[in-house]
Scaffold this motif. Structure first.
Motif, PDB file in Angstrom:
ATOM      1  N   UNK A  78      -6.808  -4.973-100.021  1.00 15.77           N
ATOM      2  CA  UNK A  78      -6.332  -3.894 -99.163  1.00 15.77           C
ATOM      3  C   UNK A  78      -5.293  -4.366 -98.151  1.00 15.77           C
ATOM      4  N   UNK A  79      -5.321  -5.647 -97.826  1.00 10.73           N
ATOM      5  CA  UNK A  79      -4.376  -6.174 -96.833  1.00 10.73           C
ATOM      6  C   UNK A  79      -3.163  -6.835 -97.484  1.00 10.73           C
ATOM      7  N   UNK A  80      -3.061  -6.740 -98.808  1.00  9.49           N
ATOM      8  CA  UNK A  80      -1.962  -7.381 -99.533  1.00  9.49           C
ATOM      9  C   UNK A  80      -1.031  -6.338-100.144  1.00  9.49           C
ATOM     10  N   UNK A  81       0.236  -6.697-100.259  1.00  6.53           N
ATOM     11  CA  UNK A  81       1.145  -5.866-101.046  1.00  6.53           C
ATOM     12  C   UNK A  81       0.736  -5.974-102.510  1.00  6.53           C
ATOM     13  N   UNK A  82       0.936  -4.891-103.263  1.00  6.39           N
ATOM     14  CA  UNK A  82       0.536  -4.915-104.668  1.00  6.39           C
ATOM     15  C   UNK A  82       1.227  -6.048-105.421  1.00  6.39           C
ATOM     16  N   UNK A  83       2.504  -6.270-105.127  1.00  4.86           N
ATOM     17  CA  UNK A  83       3.246  -7.323-105.823  1.00  4.86           C
ATOM     18  C   UNK A  83       2.614  -8.692-105.584  1.00  4.86           C
ATOM     19  N   UNK A  84       2.173  -8.934-104.349  1.00  6.31           N
ATOM     20  CA  UNK A  84       1.544 -10.218-104.025  1.00  6.31           C
ATOM     21  C   UNK A  84       0.179 -10.340-104.700  1.00  6.31           C
ATOM     22  N   UNK A  85      -0.558  -9.239-104.703  1.00  7.84           N
ATOM     23  CA  UNK A  85      -1.869  -9.238-105.350  1.00  7.84           C
ATOM     24  C   UNK A  85      -1.724  -9.524-106.845  1.00  7.84           C
ATOM     25  N   UNK A  86      -0.798  -8.823-107.491  1.00  7.74           N
ATOM     26  CA  UNK A  86      -0.600  -9.000-108.929  1.00  7.74           C
ATOM     27  C   UNK A  86      -0.172 -10.427-109.256  1.00  7.74           C
ATOM     28  N   UNK A  87       0.726 -10.971-108.450  1.00  7.30           N
ATOM     29  CA  UNK A  87       1.186 -12.341-108.672  1.00  7.30           C
ATOM     30  C   UNK A  87       0.039 -13.333-108.531  1.00  7.30           C
ATOM     31  N   UNK A  88      -0.821 -13.109-107.546  1.00  9.31           N
ATOM     32  CA  UNK A  88      -1.959 -14.006-107.322  1.00  9.31           C
ATOM     33  C   UNK A  88      -2.970 -13.909-108.457  1.00  9.31           C
ATOM     34  N   UNK A  89      -3.198 -12.693-108.965  1.00  4.67           N
ATOM     35  CA  UNK A  89      -4.112 -12.520-110.095  1.00  4.67           C
ATOM     36  C   UNK A  89      -3.588 -13.287-111.307  1.00  4.67           C
ATOM     37  N   UNK A  90      -2.299 -13.182-111.561  1.00  2.00           N
ATOM     38  CA  UNK A  90      -1.710 -13.900-112.692  1.00  2.00           C
ATOM     39  C   UNK A  90      -1.912 -15.407-112.548  1.00  2.00           C
ATOM     40  N   UNK A  91      -1.754 -15.911-111.338  1.00  2.00           N
ATOM     41  CA  UNK A  91      -1.939 -17.347-111.102  1.00  2.00           C
ATOM     42  C   UNK A  91      -3.387 -17.766-111.342  1.00  2.00           C
ATOM     43  N   UNK A  92      -4.321 -16.964-110.831  1.00  2.00           N
ATOM     44  CA  UNK A  92      -5.733 -17.324-110.958  1.00  2.00           C
ATOM     45  C   UNK A  92      -6.242 -17.184-112.391  1.00  2.00           C
ATOM     46  N   UNK A  93      -5.554 -16.377-113.196  1.00  4.07           N
ATOM     47  CA  UNK A  93      -6.001 -16.152-114.570  1.00  4.07           C
ATOM     48  C   UNK A  93      -5.430 -17.167-115.560  1.00  4.07           C
ATOM     49  N   UNK A  94      -4.604 -18.069-115.087  1.00  4.36           N
ATOM     50  CA  UNK A  94      -4.093 -19.114-115.980  1.00  4.36           C
ATOM     51  C   UNK A  94      -5.283 -19.917-116.515  1.00  4.36           C
ATOM     52  N   UNK A  95      -5.340 -20.060-117.825  1.00  2.00           N
ATOM     53  CA  UNK A  95      -6.470 -20.747-118.443  1.00  2.00           C
ATOM     54  C   UNK A  95      -7.590 -19.816-118.852  1.00  2.00           C
ATOM     55  N   UNK A  96      -7.439 -18.523-118.530  1.00  2.00           N
ATOM     56  CA  UNK A  96      -8.463 -17.531-118.868  1.00  2.00           C
ATOM     57  C   UNK A  96      -7.865 -16.356-119.654  1.00  2.00           C
ATOM     58  N   UNK A  97      -6.663 -16.554-120.197  1.00  2.00           N
ATOM     59  CA  UNK A  97      -5.938 -15.468-120.844  1.00  2.00           C
ATOM     60  C   UNK A  97      -6.001 -15.503-122.365  1.00  2.00           C
ATOM     61  N   UNK A  98      -6.760 -16.429-122.918  1.00  2.00           N
ATOM     62  CA  UNK A  98      -6.919 -16.466-124.366  1.00  2.00           C
ATOM     63  C   UNK A  98      -5.709 -16.971-125.112  1.00  2.00           C
ATOM     64  N   UNK A  99      -4.993 -17.916-124.525  1.00  2.00           N
ATOM     65  CA  UNK A  99      -3.864 -18.514-125.232  1.00  2.00           C
ATOM     66  C   UNK A  99      -4.378 -19.336-126.421  1.00  2.00           C
ATOM     67  N   UNK A 100      -3.561 -19.479-127.482  1.00  3.51           N
ATOM     68  CA  UNK A 100      -4.032 -20.165-128.699  1.00  3.51           C
ATOM     69  C   UNK A 100      -4.624 -21.549-128.464  1.00  3.51           C
ATOM     70  N   UNK A 101      -4.026 -22.343-127.588  1.00  4.81           N
ATOM     71  CA  UNK A 101      -4.510 -23.708-127.362  1.00  4.81           C
ATOM     72  C   UNK A 101      -5.199 -23.848-126.006  1.00  4.81           C
ATOM     73  N   UNK A 102      -5.727 -22.751-125.512  1.00  8.87           N
ATOM     74  CA  UNK A 102      -6.349 -22.760-124.190  1.00  8.87           C
ATOM     75  C   UNK A 102      -7.600 -23.639-124.162  1.00  8.87           C
ATOM     76  N   UNK A 103      -8.369 -23.614-125.250  1.00  9.37           N
ATOM     77  CA  UNK A 103      -9.570 -24.441-125.348  1.00  9.37           C
ATOM     78  C   UNK A 103      -9.312 -25.578-126.324  1.00  9.37           C
ATOM     79  N   UNK A 104      -9.668 -26.770-125.928  1.00  6.85           N
ATOM     80  CA  UNK A 104      -9.471 -27.941-126.764  1.00  6.85           C
ATOM     81  C   UNK A 104     -10.632 -28.101-127.749  1.00  6.85           C
ATOM     82  N   UNK A 105     -10.413 -28.838-128.852  1.00  8.57           N
ATOM     83  CA  UNK A 105     -11.501 -29.072-129.813  1.00  8.57           C
ATOM     84  C   UNK A 105     -12.735 -29.647-129.129  1.00  8.57           C
ATOM     85  N   UNK A 106     -13.886 -29.039-129.407  1.00  9.62           N
ATOM     86  CA  UNK A 106     -15.130 -29.520-128.825  1.00  9.62           C
ATOM     87  C   UNK A 106     -15.449 -28.937-127.468  1.00  9.62           C
TER      88      UNK A 106
END
Length: 209
Positions: A165-193
């Motif tokens: 509520x205290x953030x601009x939407x653009x800042x909130x969206x940018x921060x969400x994108x940063x925090x979701x790195x590694x959680x977006x289901x990229x092909x090589x996101x998880x290593x073997x094992x």
């Protein structure tokens, strides 16, 4: 599921009373601090929070969303904030007639199977818990021709959602994108094992057995 999580979702005293009554049925459930559980990312996001995450990640209001779930606590009241973000909201009961659901509706496993098939074929899957069904779906989608599966980084999103509520939407969206790195289901996101086998069935393992 909410009862087992020891979490609360802003429904006030009525919610606490109702979930407390359900939890009393299981003597093995230990009392936990709901705020601490949420801070540590052990609580699922609310429907509104899922919607905010998806919008921040660039999904527009025209996207069709299928909710794979049993009865949702709070019903339409809980879903209305999500529906305002994504009007094209669907469930089994909104897509199928009572007659079509007839042979499934009295069997929870069959209803879950319908959800499983829709999730497996979806363009993008966003899970909201780390249960067995979510892990198996992620593994299938990873193994049978990669399809994206988004996992909310609940622990890191907790702070952002509090401050939204205290953030601009653009800042909130940018921060969400940063925090979701590694959680977006990229092909090589998880290593073997890494992770459990049914969540990350690395092809070489399957081919060598």
């Amino acid at each position: 599921m909410l009862a087992f999580s020891s979490c609360y979702y802003g429904g006030g005293e009525q919610e606490r009373k109702e979930l407390s009554q359900v939890r009393k049925r299981w003597k093995t459930l230990k009392a936990k601090d709901p705020d601490k559980e949420r801070r540590h990312g052990k609580c699922v996001l609310t429907p509104e929070e899922v919607g905010l995450m998806l919008r921040a990640l660039g999904f527009g209001s025209e996207v069709h969303i299928y909710i794979a779930s049993g009865e949702i606590y709070g019903g339409e009241k809980s879903l209305s904030p999500l529906r305002s973000l994504f009007p094209n909201l669907h469930t089994k009961r909104s897509l199928l007639s009572e007659e079509e659901l007839g042979e499934f509706s009295s069997h929870s496993s069959r209803m879950a199977a319908l959800d499983f098939m829709v999730c497996d074929e979806s363009d993008v899957l966003a899970t909201n818990n780390n249960g067995n069904m979510a892990k198996i779906l992620a593994g299938r989608r990873r193994y049978f021709g990669h399809k994206r599966t988004i996992r909310p980084n609940s622990k890191r999103l907790y702070r952002l959602l509090l401050e939204r509520e205290s953030m601009r939407w653009e800042d909130f969206a940018s921060s969400v994108e940063e925090e979701q790195v590694g959680f977006m289901g990229e092909p090589l996101e998880m290593q073997p094992g890494e992770g459990e086998f049914h969540e990350n069935p690395y092809p070489c393992i399957c081919q060598s057995t």
